[in-house]
Design an enzyme around this catalytic site. Structure first.
Site, PDB file in Angstrom:
ATOM      1  N   HIS A 172       0.818  -1.222   0.000  1.00  0.00           N
ATOM      2  CA  HIS A 172       0.000   0.000   0.000  1.00  0.00           C
ATOM      3  C   HIS A 172       0.847   1.265   0.000  1.00  0.00           C
ATOM      4  O   HIS A 172       0.507   2.243  -0.632  1.00  0.00           O
ATOM      5  CB  HIS A 172      -0.899   0.018   1.233  1.00  0.00           C
ATOM      6  CG  HIS A 172      -2.020  -0.946   1.141  1.00  0.00           C
ATOM      7  ND1 HIS A 172      -3.018  -0.819   0.218  1.00  0.00           N
ATOM      8  CD2 HIS A 172      -2.295  -2.065   1.831  1.00  0.00           C
ATOM      9  CE1 HIS A 172      -3.867  -1.820   0.350  1.00  0.00           C
ATOM     10  NE2 HIS A 172      -3.441  -2.597   1.317  1.00  0.00           N
ATOM     11  N   GLU A 201      -2.273 -12.643 -24.539  1.00  0.00           N
ATOM     12  CA  GLU A 201      -1.249 -12.828 -23.503  1.00  0.00           C
ATOM     13  C   GLU A 201      -0.719 -14.254 -23.468  1.00  0.00           C
ATOM     14  O   GLU A 201       0.023 -14.624 -22.564  1.00  0.00           O
ATOM     15  CB  GLU A 201      -1.765 -12.377 -22.121  1.00  0.00           C
ATOM     16  CG  GLU A 201      -3.132 -12.881 -21.759  1.00  0.00           C
ATOM     17  CD  GLU A 201      -3.694 -12.263 -20.485  1.00  0.00           C
ATOM     18  OE1 GLU A 201      -2.961 -11.618 -19.731  1.00  0.00           O
ATOM     19  OE2 GLU A 201      -4.897 -12.453 -20.251  1.00  0.00           O
ATOM     20  N   ASP A 211       1.856 -11.115 -18.860  1.00  0.00           N
ATOM     21  CA  ASP A 211       1.791 -12.564 -19.015  1.00  0.00           C
ATOM     22  C   ASP A 211       2.479 -13.019 -20.294  1.00  0.00           C
ATOM     23  O   ASP A 211       3.153 -14.042 -20.302  1.00  0.00           O
ATOM     24  CB  ASP A 211       0.332 -13.038 -19.017  1.00  0.00           C
ATOM     25  CG  ASP A 211      -0.182 -13.233 -17.602  1.00  0.00           C
ATOM     26  OD1 ASP A 211       0.543 -13.838 -16.798  1.00  0.00           O
ATOM     27  OD2 ASP A 211      -1.284 -12.765 -17.295  1.00  0.00           O
ATOM     28  N   CYS A 228      -2.151  -3.305 -22.715  1.00  0.00           N
ATOM     29  CA  CYS A 228      -2.413  -2.927 -21.324  1.00  0.00           C
ATOM     30  C   CYS A 228      -1.377  -3.510 -20.357  1.00  0.00           C
ATOM     31  O   CYS A 228      -1.443  -3.279 -19.164  1.00  0.00           O
ATOM     32  CB  CYS A 228      -3.815  -3.349 -20.906  1.00  0.00           C
ATOM     33  SG  CYS A 228      -4.100  -5.113 -21.059  1.00  0.00           S
TER      34      CYS A 228
HETATM   35  C1  PEP Z   1      -0.996  -8.675 -18.566  1.00  0.00           C
HETATM   36  O1  PEP Z   1      -0.847  -9.890 -18.427  1.00  0.00           O
HETATM   37  O2  PEP Z   1      -0.238  -7.940 -19.212  1.00  0.00           O
HETATM   38  C2  PEP Z   1      -2.130  -7.999 -17.909  1.00  0.00           C
HETATM   39  C3  PEP Z   1      -2.403  -6.730 -18.107  1.00  0.00           C
HETATM   40  O3  PEP Z   1      -2.858  -8.746 -17.045  1.00  0.00           O
HETATM   41  P1  PEP Z   1      -2.452  -8.996 -15.512  1.00  0.00           P
HETATM   42  O4  PEP Z   1      -1.186  -8.227 -15.241  1.00  0.00           O
HETATM   43  O5  PEP Z   1      -3.623  -8.552 -14.710  1.00  0.00           O
HETATM   44  O6  PEP Z   1      -2.254 -10.474 -15.521  1.00  0.00           O
HETATM   45 MG    MG Z   2      -2.470 -11.101 -17.625  1.00  0.00          MG
END
Ligand code: PEP
Ligand code: MG
Length: 529
Positions: A179, A420, A444, A491
């Site tokens: 946090h 991913e 991932d 993302c």
């Molecule tokens: C990713 O795998 O890039 C992703 C955005 O998902 P998370 O980090 O939540 O697994």
């Molecule tokens: Mg992911």
């Protein structure tokens, strides 16, 4: 002058100020242990006061809303009562139950969930304080511009601190997902965490330089060092204010507009992202709704969260990712079993497709929220076309049910796939023909392409998003999306790294989904190309 160093990058700020070393003085009344029944009654009373205090704090804090779920969970009171039943005082029982639960959370192979151990410690600190003589404010005496130095800072500490008055934190414990780091990043404060026992070298009143970029704390620096940091701070401040000027603008690359959206995990995150200039939310991690609760959130509860997030987006797109949990992020009420290879196991869309009724409750909530904004739905960890087709079949079934019930939703809701897994990259053209958009999840994707666990420091040299294999996978994905004419976003964390921005734009990426703290930086980087 002494320098302490960690490898954890907690935030991106430099602070110069005086150390306020936190000292938690418990004014404990001397309490004689009563009978088992008396100790149980004392615990019940302090649990009740703690719950009421947390309830009041939860009104405008996600952190305390999560505390409320935990403090109301029977698992917590059962654990304490069991220790009292075997002869411990209420205080001893709280300490023992806290140690058990913290050990349980810390053993989880997931950075986010193991950071939940902080919440447990925090809640028990409150219950114990209520048992032993009331809560004290350990921050009395903090002066404007101070840097807080503590073995550990818990979420409720943040509620007692005026975050606009202090300049940063230095702690012995903590990781990037604790946090204290999240708060530091959200409030642009300097933070160096995980210093261990070296922290004892700092005394209250020492002059400190906290360099979050380098994970460095300089104690009582000489005037030359202070001067060089003041110069660096000035140039960073100037750069940050220049970046802020483009934060709320739309940016372009080679005449095409580029969207810089945000990653969010709660409604509060969405509000902050929009304030920070996000062009929408490219990834709303819905799993936090499930992880912060001891039972599956109902359709109604989910609908309220998604619809509040859609309203906060105010016309901008909100991309809701369906539940992404797995063997490593186990939720007890979903019947997860221990797996040999949790990252290769029962997770994300695999769980949703196997638990169709639960999946439907989530999809219905997302569909209902789609009547209130530009809501999109995205499936995580897709590896085959069949998974996508099946997920879409269930979505269509939910649409038909809502239509029959006369409930409003967007019939043309956009459906996206997270890229991913290497499998998804290889069949990207087929997937593209069957969905409306992609979002590349590099966090991932890197671990699966490089066969290197994203949380294992021993193979961190392989976990490299700039590896040739990963860059080729990203290019292949973008090209497949372009050929089919669907949108492609990213993302994963690579989207927030300004050193990758030009390369990604050149590869054809026109949508980024980044941490809120990186929106201005990424928009600025794009605007300068
Ligand atoms: C990713 O795998 O890039 C992703 C955005 O998902 P998370 O980090 O939540 O697994
Ligand atoms: Mg992911």
């Amino acid at each position: 002058m002494k320098t302490l160093q960690t490898s954890v990058r907690a935030s991106e700020t430099i602070a110069i100020g005086r150390a306020f070393v936190l000292c938690r003085n418990h004014v404990e009344q001397s309490i004689t242990q009563g009978s088992i029944e008396e100790e149980k009654a004392r615990f019940t009373t302090s649990l009740q006061s703690s719950t009421e205090q947390i309830e009041a704090l939860a009104v405008d804090s996600d952190i305390f809303a999560a505390h409320l779920e935990i403090v109301q969970d029977e698992m917590l009171s059962d654990a304490v009562m069991e220790h009292i039943g075997s002869g411990s005082s209420a205080v001893e029982a709280c300490q023992a139950a806290c140690a058990d639960l913290v050990a349980m959370f810390e053993a989880l192979d997931d950075e986010y969930l193991s950071a939940r151990a902080d919440d447990i410690k925090d809640i028990f600190a409150r219950i114990e304080a209520n048992l032993t003589g009331g809560l004290q404010n350990p921050f009395e005496g903090v002066k404007e511009g101070d840097i807080i130095v503590a073995r550990e800072l818990l979420p409720s500490d943040m509620a007692l601190l005026d975050l606009n008055a202090i300049r940063g934190f230095v702690t012995a414990l903590g990781s990037t997902t604790s946090h204290v780091c999240i708060m530091a990043r959200n409030h642009s404060l300097a933070a160096v965490v995980g210093l261990g026992d070296a922290l004892e070298q700092i005394s209250s009143g020492d002059m400190l330089i906290v360099d979050s970029y380098e994970g460095k704390v300089i104690i009582n620096p000489d005037s030359q060092t202070i001067d060089s940091y003041l110069v660096r701070q000035l140039s960073l401040d100037a750069l940050r204010s220049e970046q802020q000027q483009v934060a709320t603008q739309t940016v372009e690359y080679e005449g095409e507009s580029v969207a810089v959206t945000a990653n969010a995990g709660s409604v509060d995150d969405v509000v902050k992202a929009v304030e920070a200039g996000a062009d929408g939310v490219g990834l709303f991690r819905s799993e936090f709704l499930y992880l912060n609760s001891s039972v599956e959130p109902t359709e109604e509860e989910q609908y309220h969260v998604y619809s509040a997030a859609a309203k906060a987006c105010n016309g901008r797109p909100l991309t809701i990712r369906t539940l992404d949990i797995g063997g490593d992020k186990a939720v007890p009420y979903l019947g997860f079993e221990r797996e040999e290879n949790p990252f290769l196991g029962w997770r994300a869309i695999r769980v949703s497709l196997d638990m169709e009724q639960m999946f439907c409750r989530q999809l219905r909530a997302i569909l209902r929220a789609s009547a209130e904004g530009d809501v999109r739905v995205m499936f995580p960890m897709i590896a085959t076309l069949e998974e996508l087709i099946e997920a879409k079949r269930i979505l269509e079934r939910c649409k038909a049910d809502l239509t029959a019930e006369g409930v409003k939703y967007n019939e043309n809701i956009k459906v996206g796939v997270m890229i991913e897994t290497p499998a998804a990259v290889f069949i990207a053209d087929t997937l593209a023909a069957n969905c409306d958009f992609f979002s590349i999840g590099t966090n991932d994707l890197v671990q699966y392409i490089m066969a290197a666990d994203r949380a294992n420091v021993k193979v961190s040299h392989l976990y490299n998003p700039y590896s040739e294999a990963v860059i080729r996978a990203i290019r292949l994905t973008i090209e497949s999306a372009q050929r089919t004419g669907i949108e492609c976003s990213m993302c994963g964390e690579l989207a927030s790294d300004s050193s990758a921005t030009e390369l990604l734009l050149e590869a054809g990426l026109r949508k980024f989904s980044v941490n809120t703290g990186s929106i201005a930086k990424i928009k600025y980087t794009i605007s300068k190309l």
